[in-house]
Design an enzyme around this catalytic site. Structure first.
Site, PDB file in Angstrom:
ATOM      1  N   LYS A  89       0.817  -1.223   0.000  1.00  0.00           N
ATOM      2  CA  LYS A  89       0.000   0.000   0.000  1.00  0.00           C
ATOM      3  C   LYS A  89       0.846   1.267   0.000  1.00  0.00           C
ATOM      4  CE  LYS A  89      -2.985  -2.489   3.099  1.00  0.00           C
ATOM      5  NZ  LYS A  89      -3.650  -2.437   4.382  1.00  0.00           N
ATOM      6  N   CYS A  90       2.064   1.166  -0.453  1.00  0.00           N
ATOM      7  CA  CYS A  90       2.996   2.288  -0.473  1.00  0.00           C
ATOM      8  C   CYS A  90       2.932   2.982  -1.828  1.00  0.00           C
ATOM      9  CB  CYS A  90       4.413   1.758  -0.215  1.00  0.00           C
ATOM     10  SG  CYS A  90       5.721   2.993  -0.297  1.00  0.00           S
ATOM     11  N   GLY A  91       3.198   4.270  -1.834  1.00  0.00           N
ATOM     12  CA  GLY A  91       3.253   5.019  -3.082  1.00  0.00           C
ATOM     13  C   GLY A  91       4.339   4.524  -4.019  1.00  0.00           C
ATOM     14  N   PHE A  92       5.324   3.799  -3.490  1.00  0.00           N
ATOM     15  CA  PHE A  92       6.391   3.248  -4.318  1.00  0.00           C
ATOM     16  C   PHE A  92       6.062   1.844  -4.845  1.00  0.00           C
ATOM     17  CE2 PHE A  92       9.167   6.102  -1.592  1.00  0.00           C
ATOM     18  CZ  PHE A  92       9.414   7.023  -2.592  1.00  0.00           C
ATOM     19  N   SER A  93       4.915   1.281  -4.462  1.00  0.00           N
ATOM     20  CA  SER A  93       4.619  -0.094  -4.876  1.00  0.00           C
ATOM     21  C   SER A  93       4.573  -0.290  -6.391  1.00  0.00           C
ATOM     22  CB  SER A  93       3.355  -0.634  -4.201  1.00  0.00           C
ATOM     23  OG  SER A  93       2.228   0.094  -4.567  1.00  0.00           O
TER      24      SER A  93
END
Length: 157
Positions: free
Chosen positions: A34-38
């Site tokens: 759920k990370c913006g970097f996923s």
């Protein structure tokens, strides 16, 4: 000491030794669904597909130590990575990557290559490039896109 001296837990709860990867170039990444970097998972998979036949493997270690950005159930993590990004490189059990309770592997990694502002992992998608002898040769910040690692990777292959 090398990364091959450590054991880790697979997504299904089994302990395995990283010596199974001896002689390969590795990229060890702490991930979070759920990370913006996923979206980097897509590029990571592309790197894996491009170089796996030359002795390269990516090892993903989900962590929810940064704003709880990982699913509680590891199966949800595996499903998310496969369904959304086609991930088929190894994803291990959720792992503590910083602090007093960090997994010994991550203590070794962060002790081998210091970060820019801190030795600890500061966010999801910190990446460590490991040579065929099991030593950390480079550390990459979370915002470093996987394709930018390709040149360093090719030098080791």
């Amino acid at each position: 000491m090398t990364v091959y001296d450590f054991t880790v837990q697979t997504a299904d709860g089994k302990e395995i030794s990283l010596n199974k990867y001896e002689g390969e170039v590795l990229l060890i990444v702490n991930t979070a669904s759920k990370c913006g970097f996923s979206p980097q998972l897509k590029e990571l998979q592309m790197l894996h597909d491009t170089y796996k036949d030359k002795g390269f493997t990516i090892l993903g270690f989900p962590s929810d130590q940064f704003m709880n950005q990982e699913f509680a159930d590891i199966q949800d993590t595996l499903d998310f990575c496969q369904t959304n990004y086609g991930v088929n490189f190894p994803i291990y059990a959720k792992t503590k990557v910083k602090g007093e309770d960090s997994h010994p592997l991550f203590s070794f990694l962060t002790g081998s290559k210091k970060g820019f502002f801190t030795n600890e992992i500061k966010w999801n998608f910190t990446k460590f490039l490991i040579n065929r002898q099991g030593y950390v040769v480079k550390r990459y910040a979370p915002q470093t896109k996987p394709f930018k690692i390709a040149k360093d990777l090719e030098d080791l292959l």
